[in-house]
Design a protein around this motif. Structure first.
Motif, PDB file in Angstrom:
ATOM      1  N   LYS A 216       0.847  -1.191   0.000  1.00 34.50           N
ATOM      2  CA  LYS A 216       0.000   0.000   0.000  1.00 34.50           C
ATOM      3  C   LYS A 216       0.878   1.234   0.000  1.00 34.50           C
ATOM      4  CE  LYS A 216      -3.768  -0.259   2.279  1.00 34.50           C
ATOM      5  NZ  LYS A 216      -4.845  -0.333   3.305  1.00 34.50           N
ATOM      6  N   SER A 217       0.395   2.292  -0.642  1.00 29.57           N
ATOM      7  CA  SER A 217       1.091   3.584  -0.608  1.00 29.57           C
ATOM      8  C   SER A 217       0.064   4.686  -0.779  1.00 29.57           C
ATOM      9  CB  SER A 217       2.161   3.666  -1.709  1.00 29.57           C
ATOM     10  OG  SER A 217       1.571   3.581  -2.997  1.00 29.57           O
ATOM     11  N   GLY A 218       0.415   5.863  -0.303  1.00 31.42           N
ATOM     12  CA  GLY A 218      -0.499   6.984  -0.407  1.00 31.42           C
ATOM     13  C   GLY A 218      -0.058   8.128   0.473  1.00 31.42           C
ATOM     14  N   VAL A 219      -0.985   8.999   0.814  1.00 31.72           N
ATOM     15  CA  VAL A 219      -0.699  10.188   1.612  1.00 31.72           C
ATOM     16  C   VAL A 219      -1.630  10.203   2.816  1.00 31.72           C
ATOM     17  CG1 VAL A 219      -0.638  12.713   1.625  1.00 31.72           C
ATOM     18  CG2 VAL A 219       0.048  11.465  -0.429  1.00 31.72           C
ATOM     19  N   VAL A 220      -1.065  10.471   3.999  1.00 28.76           N
ATOM     20  CA  VAL A 220      -1.848  10.535   5.242  1.00 28.76           C
ATOM     21  C   VAL A 220      -1.499  11.815   5.985  1.00 28.76           C
ATOM     22  CG1 VAL A 220      -2.038   8.030   5.434  1.00 28.76           C
ATOM     23  CG2 VAL A 220      -0.102   9.216   6.516  1.00 28.76           C
ATOM     24  N   ASP A 221      -2.301  12.111   7.018  1.00 30.65           N
ATOM     25  CA  ASP A 221      -2.116  13.364   7.764  1.00 30.65           C
ATOM     26  C   ASP A 221      -1.130  13.240   8.920  1.00 30.65           C
ATOM     27  OD1 ASP A 221      -3.920  14.763   6.160  1.00 30.65           O
ATOM     28  OD2 ASP A 221      -5.634  14.183   7.416  1.00 30.65           O
ATOM     29  N   GLU A 222      -1.030  12.052   9.516  1.00 27.61           N
ATOM     30  CA  GLU A 222      -0.207  11.889  10.705  1.00 27.61           C
ATOM     31  C   GLU A 222       0.535  10.560  10.671  1.00 27.61           C
ATOM     32  OE1 GLU A 222       0.254  14.163  12.925  1.00 27.61           O
ATOM     33  OE2 GLU A 222      -1.354  15.565  12.374  1.00 27.61           O
ATOM     34  N   ILE A 223       1.663  10.507  11.407  1.00 26.26           N
ATOM     35  CA  ILE A 223       2.366   9.230  11.598  1.00 26.26           C
ATOM     36  C   ILE A 223       1.441   8.265  12.330  1.00 26.26           C
ATOM     37  CG2 ILE A 223       4.235   8.135  12.901  1.00 26.26           C
ATOM     38  CD1 ILE A 223       6.002  10.485  12.240  1.00 26.26           C
ATOM     39  N   GLY A 224       1.418   7.037  11.867  1.00 22.87           N
ATOM     40  CA  GLY A 224       0.540   6.028  12.447  1.00 22.87           C
ATOM     41  C   GLY A 224      -0.703   5.771  11.621  1.00 22.87           C
ATOM     42  N   GLN A 225      -1.103   6.725  10.796  1.00 19.47           N
ATOM     43  CA  GLN A 225      -2.251   6.531   9.922  1.00 19.47           C
ATOM     44  C   GLN A 225      -1.865   5.743   8.686  1.00 19.47           C
ATOM     45  OE1 GLN A 225      -3.782  10.434   8.985  1.00 19.47           O
ATOM     46  NE2 GLN A 225      -4.895  10.630  10.902  1.00 19.47           N
ATOM     47  N   ARG A 226      -2.855   5.053   8.111  1.00 18.15           N
ATOM     48  CA  ARG A 226      -2.669   4.330   6.856  1.00 18.15           C
ATOM     49  C   ARG A 226      -3.727   4.814   5.880  1.00 18.15           C
ATOM     50  NH1 ARG A 226      -3.564  -1.443   7.523  1.00 18.15           N
ATOM     51  NH2 ARG A 226      -2.147  -1.839   5.790  1.00 18.15           N
ATOM     52  N   PRO A 227      -3.393   4.893   4.587  1.00 21.39           N
ATOM     53  CA  PRO A 227      -4.382   5.342   3.610  1.00 21.39           C
ATOM     54  C   PRO A 227      -5.507   4.339   3.478  1.00 21.39           C
ATOM     55  CG  PRO A 227      -2.389   4.588   2.498  1.00 21.39           C
ATOM     56  CD  PRO A 227      -2.082   4.608   3.962  1.00 21.39           C
TER      57      PRO A 227
END
Length: 313
Positions: free
Chosen positions: A301-312
């Motif tokens: 998986k790859s993408g963009v998130v708002d915070e460390i610990g989050q997954r797209p």
């Protein structure tokens, strides 16, 4: 821990560089520093060139100029494996695929994170049980926030980039956007012209770029695939298997330890394959002993998130 110590530890898992590879790598890094500090940006000399990014094995190869642990890629009867597509054709199809998949991808904000999740399987070449781990990376989009690298059970925190720190190839989205999406111009931007020299370093830089953030500016990943296709000597390795068990085809370059793997048929990019050595001891410039292995990595998986610990999603 200083960067030289970190790089020495990383080098413990890869074979010793040849003199030619060492010279080429040193020249490449020197040019990169010169371009970052002189022609491309009017900055003071960097205190360090950040090569770590969450791609430790490939980064160590680029920094140390490591050469390949040669693997016989022939069939059981001794004949070279044959395929209906050339390496260049696979790379061009991969470029077409990534252009289609990346259409309409949103532009990340500077305060967000690139997220990449991979499954890595390491198989000893001389017997032994394969091991599998999950790597998760949260990389600050503009380098202004802390980043986190999780390699299985090991967690590594990286502080924000300072004014005099740069990554090469770049990982900050604003810097990635400056790279051209024409393959010839991309090679020039990475410091490699069309005179046929320094092809090993060109291959290193392009693979490191592909190992970078999963969310790239439109057309950049495609340009990297097409630039690889332009390198004379690029070859196709039939029937590679990534860490998720997906069968595909790999692309490699003579005397290099790593290369991308693509899904058979669709030519979708799956991940990277790496040949290396764990353990052993350095005697001069030679690594004696150690355990040779093959490591394959499949991107989950790859993408963009708002915070460390989050997954797209």
């Amino acid at each position: 821990m200083d960067d030289l110590t970190a790089l020495r530890e990383l080098e413990a898992d890869v074979p010793a560089p040849s003199d030619e590879a060492r010279t080429a790598a040193r020249a490449r890094l020197t040019r990169a520093i010169a371009e970052e500090t002189g022609r491309t940006r009017s900055r003071a000399v960097p205190r360090r060139l950040v090569l770590r990014a969450g791609f430790a094995a490939a980064a160590a190869v680029a920094a140390a100029g490591t050469v390949v642990v040669v693997t016989d890629r022939r069939s059981g009867d001794g004949a070279p494996r044959m395929t209906t597509l050339s390496a260049a054709q696979v790379l061009h199809r991969a470029a077409d695929r990534t252009r289609a998949d990346g259409a309409g991808m949103p532009v990340p904000r500077d305060d967000q994170y690139f997220y990449t999740e991979e499954i890595a399987t390491r198989t000893p070449l001389e017997g032994g049980k394969p091991t599998t781990r999950t790597d998760k990376i949260w990389l600050s989009v503009d380098g202004s926030r802390p980043s986190r690298y999780v390699y299985g059970e090991r967690v590594q925190e990286e502080p924000p980039l300072t004014e005099h720190e740069v990554r090469w190839p770049p990982t900050e989205y604003a810097e990635l956007k400056k790279l051209p999406t024409d393959p010839d111009r991309l090679l020039e931007a990475l410091g490699h012209g069309d005179d046929g020299t320094d092809r090993m370093s060109a291959y290193m830089d392009l693979c490191l770029l592909l190992r970078g953030p999963g969310a790239m500016p439109p057309g950049l990943q495609a340009a990297a695939f097409e630039a690889l296709a332009k390198l004379p000597g690029i070859v196709l390795d039939d029937d590679e298997v990534d860490a998720l068990g997906r069968h595909g085809v790999g692309v490699s370059y003579p005397e290099m330890t790593f290369g991308p793997v693509f899904e058979r048929g669709s030519c979708a990019y799956l991940g990277m394959r790496l040949d290396g050595v764990k353990g052993g001891r350095w005697v001069g410039r030679e690594l004696k002993g150690g355990e040779k292995y093959v490591e394959v990595r499949g991107r989950v998986k790859s993408g963009v998130v708002d915070e460390i610990g989050q997954r797209p999603r």
